[in-house]
Design a protein around this motif. Structure first.
Motif, PDB file in Angstrom:
ATOM      1  N   PRO A 435      -2.637  28.070  -2.483  1.00  0.00           N
ATOM      2  CA  PRO A 435      -3.313  28.456  -3.719  1.00  0.00           C
ATOM      3  C   PRO A 435      -3.256  27.371  -4.801  1.00  0.00           C
ATOM      4  O   PRO A 435      -2.396  26.499  -4.771  1.00  0.00           O
ATOM      5  N   PHE A 436      -4.187  27.480  -5.716  1.00  0.00           N
ATOM      6  CA  PHE A 436      -4.357  26.478  -6.760  1.00  0.00           C
ATOM      7  C   PHE A 436      -3.095  26.321  -7.606  1.00  0.00           C
ATOM      8  O   PHE A 436      -2.332  27.264  -7.793  1.00  0.00           O
ATOM      9  N   ALA A 437      -2.915  25.113  -8.151  1.00  0.00           N
ATOM     10  CA  ALA A 437      -1.777  24.856  -9.041  1.00  0.00           C
ATOM     11  C   ALA A 437      -1.838  25.737 -10.281  1.00  0.00           C
ATOM     12  O   ALA A 437      -0.804  26.023 -10.894  1.00  0.00           O
ATOM     13  N   SER A 438      -3.017  26.178 -10.637  1.00  0.00           N
ATOM     14  CA  SER A 438      -3.192  27.007 -11.828  1.00  0.00           C
ATOM     15  C   SER A 438      -3.094  28.493 -11.503  1.00  0.00           C
ATOM     16  O   SER A 438      -3.701  29.325 -12.190  1.00  0.00           O
ATOM     17  N   THR A 439      -2.311  28.841 -10.454  1.00  0.00           N
ATOM     18  CA  THR A 439      -2.049  30.243 -10.131  1.00  0.00           C
ATOM     19  C   THR A 439      -0.551  30.466  -9.978  1.00  0.00           C
ATOM     20  O   THR A 439       0.205  29.553  -9.632  1.00  0.00           O
ATOM     21  N   TYR A 440      -0.132  31.689 -10.186  1.00  0.00           N
ATOM     22  CA  TYR A 440       1.274  32.050  -9.997  1.00  0.00           C
ATOM     23  C   TYR A 440       1.682  31.941  -8.526  1.00  0.00           C
ATOM     24  O   TYR A 440       2.865  31.828  -8.216  1.00  0.00           O
ATOM     25  N   GLU A 441       0.708  31.981  -7.632  1.00  0.00           N
ATOM     26  CA  GLU A 441       0.991  31.900  -6.206  1.00  0.00           C
ATOM     27  C   GLU A 441       0.987  30.460  -5.698  1.00  0.00           C
ATOM     28  O   GLU A 441       1.004  30.223  -4.490  1.00  0.00           O
ATOM     29  N   GLY A 442       0.979  29.485  -6.613  1.00  0.00           N
ATOM     30  CA  GLY A 442       0.943  28.079  -6.241  1.00  0.00           C
ATOM     31  C   GLY A 442       2.164  27.622  -5.469  1.00  0.00           C
ATOM     32  O   GLY A 442       3.086  28.403  -5.171  1.00  0.00           O
ATOM     33  N   SER A 443       2.198  26.327  -5.176  1.00  0.00           N
ATOM     34  CA  SER A 443       3.171  25.762  -4.235  1.00  0.00           C
ATOM     35  C   SER A 443       4.627  25.960  -4.641  1.00  0.00           C
ATOM     36  O   SER A 443       5.519  25.970  -3.781  1.00  0.00           O
ATOM     37  N   ALA A 444       4.902  26.101  -5.924  1.00  0.00           N
ATOM     38  CA  ALA A 444       6.290  26.249  -6.388  1.00  0.00           C
ATOM     39  C   ALA A 444       6.669  27.702  -6.646  1.00  0.00           C
ATOM     40  O   ALA A 444       7.665  27.975  -7.325  1.00  0.00           O
ATOM     41  N   GLN A 445       5.922  28.640  -6.105  1.00  0.00           N
ATOM     42  CA  GLN A 445       6.197  30.056  -6.384  1.00  0.00           C
ATOM     43  C   GLN A 445       7.625  30.443  -6.022  1.00  0.00           C
ATOM     44  O   GLN A 445       8.292  31.171  -6.757  1.00  0.00           O
ATOM     45  N   LYS A 446       8.109  29.965  -4.889  1.00  0.00           N
ATOM     46  CA  LYS A 446       9.456  30.328  -4.440  1.00  0.00           C
ATOM     47  C   LYS A 446      10.515  29.899  -5.449  1.00  0.00           C
ATOM     48  O   LYS A 446      11.514  30.605  -5.647  1.00  0.00           O
ATOM     49  N   LYS A 447      10.302  28.779  -6.122  1.00  0.00           N
ATOM     50  CA  LYS A 447      11.252  28.290  -7.117  1.00  0.00           C
ATOM     51  C   LYS A 447      11.371  29.251  -8.288  1.00  0.00           C
ATOM     52  O   LYS A 447      12.464  29.459  -8.833  1.00  0.00           O
ATOM     53  N   TYR A 448      10.263  29.850  -8.687  1.00  0.00           N
ATOM     54  CA  TYR A 448      10.247  30.726  -9.860  1.00  0.00           C
ATOM     55  C   TYR A 448      10.404  32.203  -9.485  1.00  0.00           C
ATOM     56  O   TYR A 448      10.782  33.017 -10.334  1.00  0.00           O
ATOM     57  N   GLU A 449      10.087  32.541  -8.251  1.00  0.00           N
ATOM     58  CA  GLU A 449      10.206  33.915  -7.781  1.00  0.00           C
ATOM     59  C   GLU A 449      10.976  33.885  -6.463  1.00  0.00           C
ATOM     60  O   GLU A 449      10.380  33.781  -5.384  1.00  0.00           O
ATOM     61  N   PRO A 450      12.291  33.970  -6.507  1.00  0.00           N
ATOM     62  CA  PRO A 450      13.118  33.842  -5.298  1.00  0.00           C
ATOM     63  C   PRO A 450      12.748  34.812  -4.183  1.00  0.00           C
ATOM     64  O   PRO A 450      12.964  34.518  -3.004  1.00  0.00           O
ATOM     65  N   SER A 451      12.187  35.963  -4.534  1.00  0.00           N
ATOM     66  CA  SER A 451      11.833  36.941  -3.503  1.00  0.00           C
ATOM     67  C   SER A 451      10.518  36.603  -2.805  1.00  0.00           C
ATOM     68  O   SER A 451      10.171  37.225  -1.791  1.00  0.00           O
ATOM     69  N   PRO A 453       7.810  34.586  -0.444  1.00  0.00           N
ATOM     70  CA  PRO A 453       7.992  33.893   0.840  1.00  0.00           C
ATOM     71  C   PRO A 453       7.983  32.376   0.646  1.00  0.00           C
ATOM     72  O   PRO A 453       7.298  31.853  -0.240  1.00  0.00           O
ATOM     73  N   ALA A 454       8.737  31.680   1.457  1.00  0.00           N
ATOM     74  CA  ALA A 454       8.810  30.221   1.368  1.00  0.00           C
ATOM     75  C   ALA A 454       7.604  29.574   2.054  1.00  0.00           C
ATOM     76  O   ALA A 454       7.076  30.110   3.037  1.00  0.00           O
ATOM     77  N   ASP A 455       7.194  28.426   1.542  1.00  0.00           N
ATOM     78  CA  ASP A 455       6.128  27.613   2.149  1.00  0.00           C
ATOM     79  C   ASP A 455       4.852  28.413   2.396  1.00  0.00           C
ATOM     80  O   ASP A 455       4.140  28.192   3.385  1.00  0.00           O
ATOM     81  N   ASN A 456       4.533  29.311   1.500  1.00  0.00           N
ATOM     82  CA  ASN A 456       3.330  30.142   1.658  1.00  0.00           C
ATOM     83  C   ASN A 456       2.152  29.497   0.930  1.00  0.00           C
ATOM     84  O   ASN A 456       1.505  30.113   0.096  1.00  0.00           O
ATOM     85  N   PHE A 457       1.894  28.242   1.267  1.00  0.00           N
ATOM     86  CA  PHE A 457       0.818  27.477   0.657  1.00  0.00           C
ATOM     87  C   PHE A 457       0.402  26.392   1.628  1.00  0.00           C
ATOM     88  O   PHE A 457       0.993  26.240   2.707  1.00  0.00           O
ATOM     89  N   SER A 458      -0.607  25.614   1.228  1.00  0.00           N
ATOM     90  CA  SER A 458      -1.047  24.489   2.051  1.00  0.00           C
ATOM     91  C   SER A 458      -1.388  23.321   1.147  1.00  0.00           C
ATOM     92  O   SER A 458      -1.894  23.505   0.028  1.00  0.00           O
TER      93      SER A 458
END
Length: 496
Positions: A435-451, A453-458
């Motif tokens: 997902p886009f960097a301008s979304t909460y689901e972006g590449s660093a989501q796991k860092k900000y939301e520990p719950s 899923p990891a690596d859920n991006f491309s």
């Protein structure tokens, strides 16, 4: 098309649809004739029927068993209790059940598609830079998102509702809802007549406006057999039963008519009125000054003198969900939308300026073997109404973290010199993420939301021009649909 009665010869009251497309009014039957006994029991049963419902003709409803079967089918119909579009998001989504099927249509494109949307702020441009290339060669005219429709005709509403939809969402600025009101006239419990009419409400918000307008239409009046429609009174009610925050004040305009008879409304061509709701700025919550509301059209029906009434003596249409904001990173003046999830379309067709971006998103959704980082359980949101993407604006550090996490994957898999295409030295590349960097689901989501899923991006290197075109379309999509930061708004992505 909504269910309706047709009095045209042998075609009336046949088929899977309730009634045929054109209805001819029959002469008004008296509520009581010389042959009626004073002891006769006169009743009218009323029902609100969704589009496509099958209602048997009058001659098939002469027994209590037939009527009981009809009632059971209505009560068991799919989405019988649904009052909101499946796309509804924000507080209004929990007000009433939502339909199971989407109500959205693709935004129309026309001669004005891709024209500037107006007062874009410097903040909006800065936000767009997260996903937009700085390629000076990019042909901006070839990569645009069209202005969504801000109007809807009566015929568009009819066609959009079709034979099964309870609501039709043309855009975040043009929606409609409707229902058919059916009456079975009974004498001593035996059906002797039928009548019906349709009500449609079209909600629109003009570009840059904070005023929601609701145009209400009464149509398709028809009757057959013995009725007393001259005394059947119909009263519209337009209400705002709930707001978030509750303290927000609305300003209402237009004119809501009082009670009118079935026959009086049938004589009006058209029978229509307009009602409006506006919320002044400064009454909302969060830094975006958000106000959400439920707008509920309703109809009350009263029987003629001498007739009892059972069934749906009144009923709500399916509600609309307006939202107001003053998000200055969208436009300077603020505005309003209908709080519905909207879909961003990308094209993977040959010649599309965003072709590589579209292919990347498609591959990420399908989790093809070449997607990085490797994750056998990847399940990226954004293609299901239950799991939309959410815009990220206010937390600039998190947006930057999203970009950095994606670039790290590009460097790990394609080397630090990934911007240089090894097969074409003249082809410059950029690291695209979804997902886009301008979304909460972006590449660093796991860092900000520990719950999460990891690596859920491309992440993948793409041609600079294609990446920039995709970002330009995304920026226009955000702006023209008034997408705001946070979980109370959302969007999907489709690939064609």
């Amino acid at each position: 098309m909504r269910p309706r009665i047709s009095a045209r010869s042998q075609r009336r009251l046949r088929g899977l649809a309730l009634f045929a497309t054109a209805a001819v009014l029959l002469p008004l039957a008296s509520p009581a004739s010389a042959t009626d006994s004073p002891a006769d029991e006169l009743t009218v049963e009323t029902y609100i029927v969704p589009a496509g419902a099958h209602v048997p003709p009058l001659e098939e409803l002469q027994s209590d068993a037939a009527f009981d079967s009809f009632r059971s089918r209505i009560q068991a119909s799919a989405d019988a209790d649904a009052q909101a579009a499946a796309e509804t998001i924000g507080p209004a989504a929990s007000y009433d059940p939502r339909t199971a099927e989407p109500s959205t249509a693709e935004a129309e494109t026309g001669p004005g598609a891709g024209t500037p949307a107006g007062d874009v702020t410097a903040e909006a441009e800065a936000d767009a830079a997260d996903d937009v290339s700085d390629d000076a060669e990019l042909d901006a005219a070839a990569a645009t998102y069209p202005e969504p429709p801000h109007s809807m005709t009566f015929d568009e509403c009819k066609a959009g509702l079709g034979t099964k939809n309870k609501l039709f969402v043309k855009s975040r600025f043009a929606v409609c809802t409707g229902a058919s009101f059916i009456q079975f006239w009974r004498q001593n419990k035996k059906p002797v007549g039928e009548s019906a009419f349709d009500v449609r409400t079209i909600g629109t918000i003009a570009k840059g406006s904070r005023e929601m307008k609701a145009q209400v239409y009464f149509s398709n009046f028809a009757k057959t057999g013995k009725t007393a429609t001259g005394g059947l009174m119909i009263t519209p009610r337009m209400t705002v039963p709930q707001k978030w925050p509750a303290s927000a004040k609305t300003t209402q305009g237009g004119s809501i008519p009082g009670a009118q008879s079935f026959d009086a409304l049938a004589r009006q061509k058209p029978a229509t009125f307009m009602h409006s709701v506006t919320v002044a700025a400064g009454q909302g919550t969060t830094q975006d000054d958000l106000v959400f509301a439920v707008y509920e059209p309703a109809i009350k029906i009263m029987p003629p003198a001498g007739w009892g009434m059972t069934g749906d003596m009144g009923g709500k249409l399916f509600f609309l969900a307006p939202r107001w904001d003053t998000a200055k990173y969208v436009t300077k003046r603020g505005g309003a939308v209908f709080s519905n999830i909207v879909t961003l379309p990308y094209s993977s067709k040959q010649g599309a300026p965003e072709k590589e971006v579209a292919e990347h998103i498609r591959d990420a959704y399908n989790n093809t073997p070449d997607i990085r980082p490797k994750n056998a359980h990847r399940d990226i949101p954004g293609r299901d109404l239950k799991k939309p993407l959410h815009r990220l604006y206010h937390n600039t550090k998190r947006r930057e973290a999203n970009r950095n996490a994606a670039i790290k994957v590009c460097e790990q898999n394609w080397g630090k010199n990934y911007p240089q295409d090894p097969q074409n030295p003249n082809r410059k590349r950029e690291c695209d993420e979804f997902p886009f960097a301008s979304t909460y689901e972006g590449s660093a989501q796991k860092k900000y939301e520990p719950s999460a899923p990891a690596d859920n991006f491309s992440a993948r290197p793409l041609t600079k021009g294609d990446n920039g075109a995709g970002g330009t379309i995304l920026a226009g999509f955000y702006k023209k649909n008034r997408l705001i930061d946070g979980s109370d708004d959302g969007f999907l992505v489709s690939i064609k």
